[in-house]
Scaffold this motif. Structure first.
Motif, PDB file in Angstrom:
ATOM      1  N   PRO A 287       4.639  -1.378 -11.817  1.00 42.31           N
ATOM      2  CA  PRO A 287       4.084  -2.660 -11.333  1.00 42.31           C
ATOM      3  C   PRO A 287       4.745  -3.110 -10.036  1.00 42.31           C
ATOM      4  O   PRO A 287       4.073  -3.629  -9.136  1.00 42.31           O
ATOM      5  CB  PRO A 287       4.382  -3.620 -12.488  1.00 42.31           C
ATOM      6  CG  PRO A 287       4.474  -2.746 -13.688  1.00 42.31           C
ATOM      7  CD  PRO A 287       5.103  -1.473 -13.221  1.00 42.31           C
ATOM      8  N   ALA A 288       6.071  -2.942  -9.931  1.00 42.39           N
ATOM      9  CA  ALA A 288       6.762  -3.322  -8.692  1.00 42.39           C
ATOM     10  C   ALA A 288       6.311  -2.430  -7.538  1.00 42.39           C
ATOM     11  O   ALA A 288       6.149  -2.896  -6.404  1.00 42.39           O
ATOM     12  CB  ALA A 288       8.268  -3.217  -8.885  1.00 42.39           C
ATOM     13  N   ARG A 289       6.100  -1.166  -7.843  1.00 46.14           N
ATOM     14  CA  ARG A 289       5.613  -0.229  -6.804  1.00 46.14           C
ATOM     15  C   ARG A 289       4.265  -0.683  -6.277  1.00 46.14           C
ATOM     16  O   ARG A 289       3.994  -0.606  -5.063  1.00 46.14           O
ATOM     17  CB  ARG A 289       5.507   1.173  -7.413  1.00 46.14           C
ATOM     18  CG  ARG A 289       4.632   2.175  -6.653  1.00 46.14           C
ATOM     19  CD  ARG A 289       5.307   2.610  -5.368  1.00 46.14           C
ATOM     20  NE  ARG A 289       4.569   3.656  -4.686  1.00 46.14           N
ATOM     21  CZ  ARG A 289       3.605   3.438  -3.794  1.00 46.14           C
ATOM     22  NH1 ARG A 289       3.239   2.195  -3.499  1.00 46.14           N
ATOM     23  NH2 ARG A 289       3.013   4.447  -3.191  1.00 46.14           N
ATOM     24  N   ALA A 290       3.397  -1.140  -7.155  1.00 45.36           N
ATOM     25  CA  ALA A 290       2.059  -1.565  -6.743  1.00 45.36           C
ATOM     26  C   ALA A 290       2.104  -2.779  -5.829  1.00 45.36           C
ATOM     27  O   ALA A 290       1.190  -3.001  -5.034  1.00 45.36           O
ATOM     28  CB  ALA A 290       1.202  -1.861  -7.980  1.00 45.36           C
ATOM     29  N   ARG A 291       3.162  -3.571  -5.926  1.00 43.46           N
ATOM     30  CA  ARG A 291       3.261  -4.779  -5.099  1.00 43.46           C
ATOM     31  C   ARG A 291       3.896  -4.512  -3.729  1.00 43.46           C
ATOM     32  O   ARG A 291       3.874  -5.382  -2.861  1.00 43.46           O
ATOM     33  CB  ARG A 291       4.091  -5.846  -5.839  1.00 43.46           C
ATOM     34  CG  ARG A 291       3.422  -6.397  -7.093  1.00 43.46           C
ATOM     35  CD  ARG A 291       4.137  -7.642  -7.594  1.00 43.46           C
ATOM     36  NE  ARG A 291       5.516  -7.342  -8.004  1.00 43.46           N
ATOM     37  CZ  ARG A 291       5.864  -6.988  -9.228  1.00 43.46           C
ATOM     38  NH1 ARG A 291       4.942  -6.871 -10.177  1.00 43.46           N
ATOM     39  NH2 ARG A 291       7.130  -6.745  -9.532  1.00 43.46           N
ATOM     40  N   THR A 293       4.178  -3.406  -0.070  1.00 41.69           N
ATOM     41  CA  THR A 293       3.290  -3.159   1.076  1.00 41.69           C
ATOM     42  C   THR A 293       4.116  -2.692   2.270  1.00 41.69           C
ATOM     43  O   THR A 293       5.290  -3.063   2.412  1.00 41.69           O
ATOM     44  CB  THR A 293       2.517  -4.434   1.461  1.00 41.69           C
ATOM     45  OG1 THR A 293       3.450  -5.486   1.751  1.00 41.69           O
ATOM     46  CG2 THR A 293       1.597  -4.866   0.325  1.00 41.69           C
TER      47      THR A 293
END
Length: 813
Positions: A287-291, A293
């Motif tokens: 989840p942190a990876r997905a955030r 940018t």
């Protein structure tokens, strides 16, 4: 007992006897009389190829001996190789860059390094580095044999030079040894790494590695890199920032998305690889990876010692050395080299003066905000040798880090059109109705005319300011940079063939937006100024192409240090194809959009171009002795964003025939001062000679802005909010290059001012006539059009293609 000799007994019982033969195998004949008894069966000897195969005893013995030798060598190496003191990385030498005459061009600056403890580096940055370079660092030994074998195999099989080194090995190379690729250095690295792993903790080794690694921008160590790219300390690096710095370790300068915006896709791929590795090692949750940018780095500033043009030239030379694998970046940064370039100081000074006189000194940044966006780039190449003689990189390396001469992010516009014509001649291409394409071939120049023969979807490009030209020759379409004609020609030739020709002339095959579609003719490709100069130099050299060169010699400690690649020259396109293009580009200078180039006082050929939204204006041209391309670009100095140049320098528009052509003319005149002017020696394709009788044209509406190519659609791109009408030809009875009333057997045209006969005299070449009716005596300048720089596009009453060079024809590369 009798004294007489006794007869000798046959058995001589006292003498040794042959052993009695054993039982005879069934079927074996008995020994004949007097035949000694058979001996025991001896061991059969190996014969033939079996003698070459070692026995298991031999193999075992050899293996044992080999192991003993290796163990002995390892013990000897471990004993003899000591951990040395820090190498010259901490006291790096400077590289000295010289002009071709031996005078000093530049000396690179001091090392930018600030060591910090591991505690002063964010955990995210540490983990990102491990994910990029050595994910099993804390659990593996100092040496990874599998990685070394894999790297060696990839290198040997042509997958590129691979590194099989662990972080420990890389640290040893950076801090204790050097970057030279020798067997001796690799052996030392091997043993020192093992010893270091036994004597120092993993944290100490990682700290040392992070403080000695090179990140580009003259930044050694992660603290210097954090400041150079993001203006923060290493302790404050975020996941996104740390991942980007870790990605840079693979190719420091190449992955700098500010210096090389064309490489952003590759840099992002590496950045994503780092983040995915962090997730895999559980240093980052999904989840942190997905955030996360991507956070672009800040605009860079060159060191004070690299002010003016020096920094751009050094950067270009270094890129040349590394991209051609003459020296790798790590080796180059250790310093100590004297690099003699191909640049000639008088020509370099002349380029700077031309830009200053024609553009920089005329800027009014206080009263015109857009003037702050104005940038320029230029390159000059000797066509006969491929040597770069001068390069203008930008306003100042300390103020703008990006080299405008080598960047690949601005559309080349209509300077690409000559490549379409060159490809047509090279491939003996014909129009849709079977007419050979020459400078005199008639095409339909109607605005937004749908291209014919293209199955990839409707396409109908807009001409500059929506002007419709009707029937015009290819020569006139080149002079006027008519988009509808060249889009159709690209289809007639074949977009894939056009792309192939452009690459053969000198454009890199991976040039951004160089795609095989009809829009290729309008120049959406973002080749660099240097790329375009190389291609135009090939035309100037009668179609012979040699990769450009920037370096004459490299020495170290007074001796030749590096062997430079030998210049390879090939016939990229036929001489007729190149020379016919040259003759047509002479027409552009003599009476088309490039007339400002006449101020060079030399026989010249050239082409103007404008990028979409007027973010860049180009002039690409050459004399027989020098090929030069100039581009004036718009860029926000703070954000680096592309900006339109509407209103810059007090002009409504900045076009290729204006300031770029003026810079070109002044530079070319000064650069060739003192040398005899040479005429072009051309061999033209059959049917290329300039004709007096050509179709006249009367634009459907006045051309008031004077651009040379569709400023809003010149890249074949649709601007926001503007939908182009595209599709196959919808005019009954009209084929490509013909208007109503034309047939393939009719005369190619009529004299300017004459009345169209409607039928015409056949000339056997399949040319067409103009529309029926009287066209009047309109000359090239009769409609009040202006050229790319605001100069009247005629006004002399000379018909298109006429003039003092009437025997020449033009062709597009």
């Amino acid at each position: 007992m009798s004294d007489e000799p006794q007869p000798q007994r046959n058995d001589q019982g006292w003498a040794p006897r042959e052993p009695e033969p054993g039982p005879r195998p069934a079927g074996e004949p008995a020994a004949g009389p007097g035949e000694p008894g058979k001996k025991r069966k001896e061991k059969r000897k190996r014969t033939g190829w079996r003698r070459l195969v070692p026995t298991w005893r031999m193999l075992l013995g050899t293996l044992v001996c080999l192991i003993l030798v290796l163990v002995g060598l390892f013990a000897l190496g471990y004993y003899l190789v000591k951990i040395p003191p820090a190498n010259a990385a901490a006291t790096k030498q400077s590289n000295v860059y010289l002009y071709a005459d031996g005078s000093q061009l530049a000396r690179d600056g001091d090392v930018n390094r600030e060591n910090v403890s591991l505690a002063q580096i964010s955990k995210d940055a540490q983990h990102a580095t491990l994910a990029a370079e050595d994910r099993d660092f804390y659990t593996e030994s100092a040496i990874d044999p599998k990685a070394m074998i894999r790297a060696g195999w990839n290198t040997a099989t042509g997958k590129g030079r691979q590194s099989g080194s662990t972080i420990t090995q890389q640290y040893v190379k950076n801090y204790y040894l050097g970057q030279e690729q020798t067997v001796t250095r690799k052996i030392k690295e091997f043993f020192i790494s093992i010893k270091l792993d036994r004597e120092k903790s993993k944290d100490d080794i990682l700290e040392g590695y992070l403080n000695t690694s090179y990140y580009g921008r003259n930044a050694y160590g992660i603290q210097a890199a954090a400041q150079a790219y993001y203006g923060v300390d290493a302790r404050n690096l975020t996941v996104a920032q740390g991942a980007y710095l870790a990605a840079l370790l693979n190719a420091p300068s190449e992955f700098d998305v500010i210096a090389h915006p064309e490489n952003k896709a590759a840099a992002l791929a590496r950045w994503n690889y780092v983040l995915d590795g962090m997730v895999k090692k559980k240093w980052l949750t999904q989840p942190a990876r997905a955030r996360v940018t991507f956070q672009p780095p800040k605009q860079a500033k060159g060191s004070a010692g690299m002010s003016g043009q020096r920094g751009y030239l050094v950067q270009a030379v270094n890129d040349y050395l590394t991209s051609n694998r003459i020296l790798d970046e790590d080796t180059l940064t250790t310093g100590g080299y004297r690099i003699t370039t191909t640049l000639q100081k008088p020509k370099q000074d002349a380029f700077v003066k031309a830009v200053n006189d024609q553009v920089t000194d005329r800027l009014d940044k206080k009263n015109r905000k857009v003037d702050a966006y104005v940038r320029a780039g230029g390159v000059a190449i000797d066509p006969s040798s491929g040597k770069v003689r001068a390069m203008y990189g930008g306003i100042d390396y300390t103020k703008q880090y990006v080299n405008n001469a080598t960047r690949r992010d601005y559309q080349v516009g209509s300077t690409f059109k000559p490549f379409v014509f060159t490809s047509a001649v090279q491939n003996f291409s014909t129009t849709q109705d079977g007419r050979m394409i020459t400078p005199n071939t008639v095409y339909d120049g109607t605005d937004k005319r749908p291209v014919q023969g293209w199955s990839g979807g409707p396409y109908a490009p807009e001409n500059e300011d929506g002007v419709s030209y009707g029937d015009i020759t290819v020569r006139t379409a080149t002079d006027k940079s008519v988009n509808s004609v060249y889009a159709q020609m690209a289809v007639d030739v074949g977009p894939a063939k056009v792309e192939k020709t452009a690459v053969a002339l000198g454009l890199p095959a991976n040039t951004p937006d160089l795609t095989a579609s009809p829009s290729i003719a309008l120049g959406p490709a973002t080749a660099s100024v240097l790329d375009m100069t190389e291609a135009y130099a090939t035309l100037a050299n009668h179609g012979r192409h040699g990769t450009y060169s920037l370096v004459e010699k490299i020495t170290k400690d007074g001796e030749e240090a590096v062997e430079l690649p030998k210049q390879q020259t090939t016939q990229a396109v036929s001489r007729q194809a190149a020379d016919t293009t040259t003759s047509m580009l002479q027409s552009v200078v003599d009476g088309g959009t490039g007339q400002a180039a006449q101020a060079a006082d030399r026989p010249a050929a050239g082409k103007t171009g404008t990028a979409e939204e007027d973010t860049a204006a180009w002039f690409a041209g050459y004399t027989p002795d020098l090929a030069t391309v100039v581009s004036v670009m718009g860029q926000d100095p703070e954000t680096g964003a592309h900006k339109s140049l509407y209103g810059a320098l007090g002009q409504a528009r900045i076009n290729g025939g204006g300031y770029p052509a003026q810079i070109w003319a002044q530079f070319t005149k000064d650069a060739l001062e003192g040398t005899d002017a040479s005429d072009f020696d051309l061999q033209l394709q059959p049917g290329a000679e300039e004709q007096e009788d050509v179709p006249s044209f009367e634009p459907s509406e006045p051309d008031t802005t004077g651009d040379d190519d569709g400023g809003t659609t010149d890249g074949g791109q649709e601007t926001p909010g503007q939908e182009q009408t595209r599709g196959p030809s919808q005019s009954p009875g009209r084929t490509n290059g013909q208007t109503q009333g034309q047939t393939a057997g009719q005369n190619q045209g009529q004299t300017n001012g004459g009345a169209d006969t409607g039928g015409g005299t056949t000339n056997g070449d399949g040319g067409g006539t103009t529309d029926g009716g009287t066209t009047g005596s309109t000359t090239d300048g009769g409609t009040g059009t202006t050229t790319d720089g605001g100069t009247a596009d005629g006004g002399t009453g000379t018909g298109a293609g006429e003039g003092p060079l009437g025997t020449l024809t033009s062709r597009k590369p």
